[in-house]
Design a protein around this motif. Structure first.
Motif, mmCIF file in Angstrom:
data_model
loop_
_atom_site.group_PDB
_atom_site.id
_atom_site.type_symbol
_atom_site.label_atom_id
_atom_site.label_comp_id
_atom_site.label_asym_id
_atom_site.label_seq_id
_atom_site.Cartn_x
_atom_site.Cartn_y
_atom_site.Cartn_z
ATOM 1 N N ALA A 255 0.831 -1.206 0.000
ATOM 2 C CA ALA A 255 0.000 0.000 0.000
ATOM 3 C C ALA A 255 0.865 1.256 0.000
ATOM 4 O O ALA A 255 0.638 2.189 -0.785
ATOM 5 C CB ALA A 255 -0.930 -0.009 1.212
ATOM 6 N N ASP A 256 1.854 1.300 0.887
ATOM 7 C CA ASP A 256 2.730 2.469 0.984
ATOM 8 C C ASP A 256 3.465 2.696 -0.333
ATOM 9 O O ASP A 256 3.584 3.825 -0.819
ATOM 10 C CB ASP A 256 3.716 2.268 2.129
ATOM 11 C CG ASP A 256 4.481 3.538 2.476
ATOM 12 O OD1 ASP A 256 4.067 4.631 2.039
ATOM 13 O OD2 ASP A 256 5.499 3.442 3.175
ATOM 14 N N THR A 257 3.963 1.616 -0.930
ATOM 15 C CA THR A 257 4.693 1.729 -2.191
ATOM 16 C C THR A 257 3.775 2.178 -3.320
ATOM 17 O O THR A 257 4.161 2.995 -4.172
ATOM 18 C CB THR A 257 5.355 0.384 -2.541
ATOM 19 O OG1 THR A 257 6.187 -0.022 -1.449
ATOM 20 C CG2 THR A 257 6.191 0.498 -3.801
ATOM 21 N N ALA A 258 2.539 1.663 -3.346
ATOM 22 C CA ALA A 258 1.582 2.067 -4.381
ATOM 23 C C ALA A 258 1.215 3.543 -4.236
ATOM 24 O O ALA A 258 1.083 4.265 -5.234
ATOM 25 C CB ALA A 258 0.328 1.200 -4.301
ATOM 26 N N ILE A 259 1.058 4.009 -3.000
ATOM 27 C CA ILE A 259 0.770 5.430 -2.766
ATOM 28 C C ILE A 259 1.911 6.278 -3.314
ATOM 29 O O ILE A 259 1.692 7.265 -4.032
ATOM 30 C CB ILE A 259 0.576 5.706 -1.260
ATOM 31 C CG1 ILE A 259 -0.727 5.104 -0.753
ATOM 32 C CG2 ILE A 259 0.584 7.216 -0.982
ATOM 33 C CD1 ILE A 259 -0.864 5.120 0.763
ATOM 34 N N GLN A 260 3.141 5.907 -2.970
ATOM 35 C CA GLN A 260 4.288 6.698 -3.415
ATOM 36 C C GLN A 260 4.466 6.638 -4.929
ATOM 37 O O GLN A 260 4.753 7.654 -5.565
ATOM 38 C CB GLN A 260 5.561 6.205 -2.725
ATOM 39 C CG GLN A 260 5.653 6.604 -1.267
ATOM 40 C CD GLN A 260 5.522 8.112 -1.073
ATOM 41 O OE1 GLN A 260 4.606 8.588 -0.398
ATOM 42 N NE2 GLN A 260 6.409 8.876 -1.696
ATOM 43 N N THR A 261 4.259 5.476 -5.518
ATOM 44 C CA THR A 261 4.355 5.373 -6.977
ATOM 45 C C THR A 261 3.306 6.251 -7.646
ATOM 46 O O THR A 261 3.589 6.948 -8.625
ATOM 47 C CB THR A 261 4.182 3.903 -7.418
ATOM 48 O OG1 THR A 261 5.111 3.074 -6.715
ATOM 49 C CG2 THR A 261 4.420 3.752 -8.910
ATOM 50 N N GLY A 262 2.092 6.228 -7.098
ATOM 51 C CA GLY A 262 1.043 7.103 -7.614
ATOM 52 C C GLY A 262 1.420 8.565 -7.494
ATOM 53 O O GLY A 262 1.168 9.373 -8.400
#
Length: 497
Positions: A255-262
């Motif tokens: 989740a954290d990585t997806a937020i940052q990638t977004g």
């Protein structure tokens, strides 16, 4: 002694001194008769419209099957007659979770039909991919992984159903994030890589390192690296072996990585793709069981809303996020969410609400960090709150107060987070020029132009262009002319980089 004159709360006619009720007898009888009968809700077309969130069609069908006029629906729901007409004719959509709940309560939604709000009507023909992207379908780990694979450009082609989402669809994601049950995440029967806590700590460290690079140097080429990093995590979610505790932690890092990638995509100007990742991250955060991560994903959906989407969605997302962390000691996280809510209100020109949210954010920030604050929220501080206050004043058409807020912010903003500082200063220069102080605006602008070397951010470039556009109205003044020449040359160089 003369008795005070009382009027009917509905029609406004004078009430008899012998009538203790707030309405006249005629209105009391009419109000008591107004309701949507249960048989209307049992109609198949009504339930199909309800399950697919077609609220305009739902209203139209319910009225026809109940014999109610649009004015009757107004009395039941509080919506204006013109809004009801626009809703039924597809000219408007319900904008927010609270509005949907108020409408359904007013129409007397039977309790046993409430699950239809989150479950598609039986018999809908959907592919596995479209099911994974449908927020009303159960939020399983498989659907979470599929939604992120689509968003990140994985095995399935990115679909427009997930990108550029707005209105009822986005509201449904927000609502579902608050109430969807968690499923078991253990996967001990697989033969894939054994996922361990040390491995996840290493993967989280990579996500954190990319976050720090973004704060200082902008998104630049980070999106490509972050996508690859996210795909590794998704691979572990699909084929790795892990117990329940490790599975939750894996979902949290995902989740954290997806937020940052977004965020890197958003900062690079790829707004639709970014929203898809934020929505996938919301699913992963829900699977992790960490309400703080869920609030984090919603906060980025709020940024998307007030920046390039519907500001009402920003307010809804921020409010829902705050509700989800009500049991946590996280004053800093609440403060951050309130700034997102304030920006949404400011874009809507709801000044009183915007300033009230900012005042609450400042008070919470002054309390310091709580025991449950997430590690990724290291950047929230009084300077950030003041900078957001300045941005709100700029949106509200109060440039002098915006300039003052930005001036206060610059003294407490972190000098290490160069991109963030440069972005606020571009808005400070814009505010100074809008307030009529061209010399101060040009001086601040020169400072920004010196700072931005090496920072790669499409969002910052957009702020630079807005700052230079504001300066052009003072182009005849020598200091401003020098600033414009330098700024326009710099933008040309950045476009070629």
């Amino acid at each position: 002694m003369k008795m005070p004159i009382r009027v009917c709360g509905k029609c406004g006619n004078v009430l008899s001194q012998y009538n203790p009720d707030p309405m006249c007898a005629s209105c009391s009888r009419t109000s008591a008769a107004l309701r949507v009968p249960d048989r209307a809700w049992r109609d198949e077309r009504v339930q199909r419209a309800f399950a697919s969130w077609e609220f305009g069609e739902l209203l139209r069908l319910l009225r026809r099957r109940s014999g109610l006029s649009q004015m009757d629906v107004r009395a039941l729901t509080g919506l204006t007659q013109s809004y009801i007409s626009d809703l039924e004719n597809g000219r408007k959509q319900l904008g927010g979770r609270d509005a949907i709940i108020d409408l359904l309560n007013g129409l007397g939604l039977p309790t046993d039909l409430r699950p239809l709000l989150l479950t598609p009507f039986t018999g809908r023909d959907q592919t596995a991919a479209s099911e994974a992207l449908d927020p009303a379908m159960p939020w399983t780990a498989d659907r979470m992984v599929t939604s992120l694979e689509v968003a990140v450009g994985g095995p399935m082609k990115r679909r427009s159903v997930l990108t550029a989402l707005s209105g009822a669809g986005l509201t449904q994601y927000v609502l579902q994030s608050a109430i969807a049950p968690m499923e078991v995440l253990a996967a001990d029967t697989r033969d894939g890589t054994r996922v361990t806590m040390p491995l996840l700590t290493s993967l989280q460290t990579t996500t954190d390192a990319l976050r720090q690079l973004d704060a200082s140097s902008g998104s630049g080429t980070l999106a490509s690296t972050a996508r690859k990093h996210l795909k590794v995590l998704l691979g572990l979610m699909k084929t790795g072996t892990f117990d329940e505790r490790t599975g939750r932690r894996l979902a949290a890092v995902t989740a954290d990585t997806a937020i940052q990638t977004g965020w890197y995509l958003f900062d690079g100007g790829e707004h639709d793709e970014a929203q898809g990742l934020f929505l996938g991250a919301l699913r992963a955060a829900q699977a992790s069981g960490d309400s703080r991560l869920r609030a984090g994903a919603l906060s980025f959906l709020a940024i998307h809303g007030y920046s390039v989407g519907d500001p009402r969605e920003a307010v809804t997302a921020a409010r829902t996020a705050r509700q989800s962390i009500s049991d946590q000691d996280v004053p800093a996280l609440h403060a951050m969410l309130l700034t997102r809510q304030a920006r949404g209100h400011a874009r809507l020109r709801e000044e009183r609400h915007a300033l009230a949210a900012l005042e609450e954010a400042e008070a919470l920030c002054a309390k310091g960090r709580g025991e449950d604050e997430p590690h990724w929220l290291y950047w929230i501080n009084p300077g950030e709150i003041l900078g957001q206050r300045g941005s709100c004043f700029l949106e509200l058409g109060r440039p002098a107060e915006a300039a003052s807020a930005f001036a206060s912010a610059r003294g407490v903003l972190s000098r290490e987070e160069t991109r963030t500082r440069a972005q606020f200063l571009t808005r400070a220069a814009t505010a100074q020029m809008r307030a009529g102080d061209a010399d101060a605006g040009a001086a601040t602008g020169h400072e920004v132009l010196t700072m931005v070397d090496g920072i790669r951010s499409a969002r910052l470039d957009e702020h630079l262009r807005s700052m230079l556009l504001e300066a052009r109205q003072f182009g005849s003044a020598a200091p401003v002319r020098m600033f414009l020449d330098r700024g326009e040359e710099l933008l040309k160089e950045r476009a070629l980089a």
